[in-house]
Design an enzyme around this catalytic site. Sequence first.
Site, PDB file in Angstrom:
ATOM      1  N   GLY A 118     -16.726  10.914   2.347  1.00  0.00           N
ATOM      2  CA  GLY A 118     -16.411   9.586   2.072  1.00  0.00           C
ATOM      3  C   GLY A 118     -16.180   8.542   2.974  1.00  0.00           C
ATOM      4  O   GLY A 118     -14.860   7.843   2.991  1.00  0.00           O
ATOM      5  N   THR A 119     -16.885   8.288   3.746  1.00  0.00           N
ATOM      6  CA  THR A 119     -16.806   7.372   4.921  1.00  0.00           C
ATOM      7  C   THR A 119     -18.017   6.571   5.026  1.00  0.00           C
ATOM      8  O   THR A 119     -19.096   7.082   5.079  1.00  0.00           O
ATOM      9  CB  THR A 119     -16.120   7.731   6.379  1.00  0.00           C
ATOM     10  OG1 THR A 119     -15.952   6.935   7.346  1.00  0.00           O
ATOM     11  CG2 THR A 119     -17.229   8.886   6.911  1.00  0.00           C
ATOM     12  N   SER A 120     -17.996   5.256   5.089  1.00  0.00           N
ATOM     13  CA  SER A 120     -19.073   4.311   5.327  1.00  0.00           C
ATOM     14  C   SER A 120     -19.757   4.201   6.884  1.00  0.00           C
ATOM     15  O   SER A 120     -20.851   4.032   6.962  1.00  0.00           O
ATOM     16  CB  SER A 120     -18.744   2.943   4.954  1.00  0.00           C
ATOM     17  OG  SER A 120     -17.815   2.397   5.939  1.00  0.00           O
ATOM     18  N   ASN A 147      -8.000   8.236   7.031  1.00  0.00           N
ATOM     19  CA  ASN A 147      -7.021   7.788   6.109  1.00  0.00           C
ATOM     20  C   ASN A 147      -5.704   7.567   6.343  1.00  0.00           C
ATOM     21  O   ASN A 147      -5.194   8.710   6.808  1.00  0.00           O
ATOM     22  CB  ASN A 147      -7.232   8.627   4.700  1.00  0.00           C
ATOM     23  CG  ASN A 147      -8.722   8.708   4.043  1.00  0.00           C
ATOM     24  OD1 ASN A 147      -9.564   7.774   4.301  1.00  0.00           O
ATOM     25  ND2 ASN A 147      -9.120   9.740   3.209  1.00  0.00           N
ATOM     26  N   VAL A 148      -4.885   6.806   5.695  1.00  0.00           N
ATOM     27  CA  VAL A 148      -3.295   6.896   5.970  1.00  0.00           C
ATOM     28  C   VAL A 148      -2.363   7.119   4.832  1.00  0.00           C
ATOM     29  O   VAL A 148      -1.280   7.253   4.962  1.00  0.00           O
ATOM     30  CB  VAL A 148      -3.211   5.444   6.518  1.00  0.00           C
ATOM     31  CG1 VAL A 148      -3.613   4.934   7.717  1.00  0.00           C
ATOM     32  CG2 VAL A 148      -3.462   4.171   5.558  1.00  0.00           C
ATOM     33  N   ASP A 149      -3.308   7.489   3.886  1.00  0.00           N
ATOM     34  CA  ASP A 149      -2.716   8.119   2.722  1.00  0.00           C
ATOM     35  C   ASP A 149      -1.942   9.825   3.097  1.00  0.00           C
ATOM     36  O   ASP A 149      -2.455  10.189   3.960  1.00  0.00           O
ATOM     37  CB  ASP A 149      -3.134   8.327   1.476  1.00  0.00           C
ATOM     38  CG  ASP A 149      -4.597   8.984   1.434  1.00  0.00           C
ATOM     39  OD1 ASP A 149      -5.643   8.459   1.298  1.00  0.00           O
ATOM     40  OD2 ASP A 149      -4.341  10.257   2.057  1.00  0.00           O
ATOM     41  N   ARG A 183       0.783  -1.315  -0.006  1.00  0.00           N
ATOM     42  CA  ARG A 183      -0.053   0.132   0.147  1.00  0.00           C
ATOM     43  C   ARG A 183       0.890   1.411  -0.036  1.00  0.00           C
ATOM     44  O   ARG A 183       0.602   2.142  -0.505  1.00  0.00           O
ATOM     45  CB  ARG A 183      -1.035  -0.124   1.203  1.00  0.00           C
ATOM     46  CG  ARG A 183      -2.077  -1.001   1.062  1.00  0.00           C
ATOM     47  CD  ARG A 183      -2.674  -1.259   2.304  1.00  0.00           C
ATOM     48  NE  ARG A 183      -3.565   0.144   2.777  1.00  0.00           N
ATOM     49  CZ  ARG A 183      -4.280   0.395   3.647  1.00  0.00           C
ATOM     50  NH1 ARG A 183      -4.108  -0.799   4.791  1.00  0.00           N
ATOM     51  NH2 ARG A 183      -4.893   1.518   4.064  1.00  0.00           N
ATOM     52  N   HIS A 189      -6.071   7.392  12.439  1.00  0.00           N
ATOM     53  CA  HIS A 189      -5.514   5.974  12.182  1.00  0.00           C
ATOM     54  C   HIS A 189      -4.159   5.726  11.775  1.00  0.00           C
ATOM     55  O   HIS A 189      -3.847   4.885  11.178  1.00  0.00           O
ATOM     56  CB  HIS A 189      -6.523   5.359  11.318  1.00  0.00           C
ATOM     57  CG  HIS A 189      -8.103   5.033  11.633  1.00  0.00           C
ATOM     58  ND1 HIS A 189      -8.907   5.137  10.959  1.00  0.00           N
ATOM     59  CD2 HIS A 189      -8.543   5.310  13.144  1.00  0.00           C
ATOM     60  CE1 HIS A 189     -10.136   4.876  11.675  1.00  0.00           C
ATOM     61  NE2 HIS A 189      -9.855   5.305  12.940  1.00  0.00           N
TER      62      HIS A 189
END
Length: 239
Positions: A179-181, A95-97, A62, A112
């Site tokens: 953009g989150t479920s 997000n971790v990006d 990733r 996160h």
Amino acid sequence: MSKQSRFSRIVILTGAGISADSGLHTFRDPDGLWAKHDINDVATPGAYARDPERVLGFYNERRRNLAGVEPNPAHHALARLEKECRGDILIVTQNVDDLHEKAGSRQLLHMHGELRKARCSHTEDVFVWPDDLNPTTQCPDCGRTGVMRPHIVWFGEMPLEMDRIESALEDCDLFLSIGTSGNVYPAAGFVSSVRMTGKAHTVELNLEPSEGHSLFAEQIYGRAAQVVPDYVEALLSKS
Ligand code: BV8
């Protein structure tokens, strides 16, 4: 030129959906990461203890995929909002990006963790780490091997900067969820915390209704790359 929107303390929660238009997989979409990997095999402390090579390999892949991935208009719109809005803005990303940073956002925290950082399990020191991690990777500080892990919050671990997040949720007058479920806690519970203050407007911007869609005062559906710039433009033009 800074503009005064009717909101002055804005908290924005983002999830994998904001990066989808940059080509990064989400988690729970049909072709998502959890369709190909079991969380219990790659994203828990137990998985790392059982098979560190498999877990490190999952994050190495990733991390490598991040190279050449660029922010999309949704990330740029949030960076514009921070620049042009006279109020306080805080992005809390799951997000971790690094796409919010690449777009220019600075008032940002990664609850996160971050793919491009690593942490020594012995010293707890965190390092910027663009390369692969292996069980033989040495900690630059203590020199031990077998202790370097991704600086990522796995399931069952406490998310980062929760005190700062809770205080921002308490104070905000606008809460956006993009953009989150709404599947993962405690992030999925943030909208409920904001509602309890009774002083904030809440908006969900997502491709489709999330688990918590009914908790939001306003819902805007569509691809983030389209609906987020439109929303930011409207927010700034109502100044
Ligand atoms: C913890 C890092 C406690 C890894 C991740 C109740 C309270 C507290 C905890 C729990 C609870 N119930 C259950 C729990 C445990 C657990 C949990 O929530 N489990 C779930 C599965 C039920 N929570 C935890 O373990 C958390 N820790 O609670 O600790 C504690 C207390 C004391 C002491 C110690 C510990 C830790 C959770 C963090 C786990 N790590 N990520 C990695 O990235 O590999 S979570 C993972 O899910 C990702 O970070 C991701 O960001 C996050 C949420 O996913 P989303 O971002 O929402 O992505 P998803 O694919 O689900 O949805 C994408 C959405 O985008 C969709 O709605 C889609 O429609 C939309 N979309 C798609 N394309 C677009 C779009 N939208 C717009 N435009 C598009 N183009």
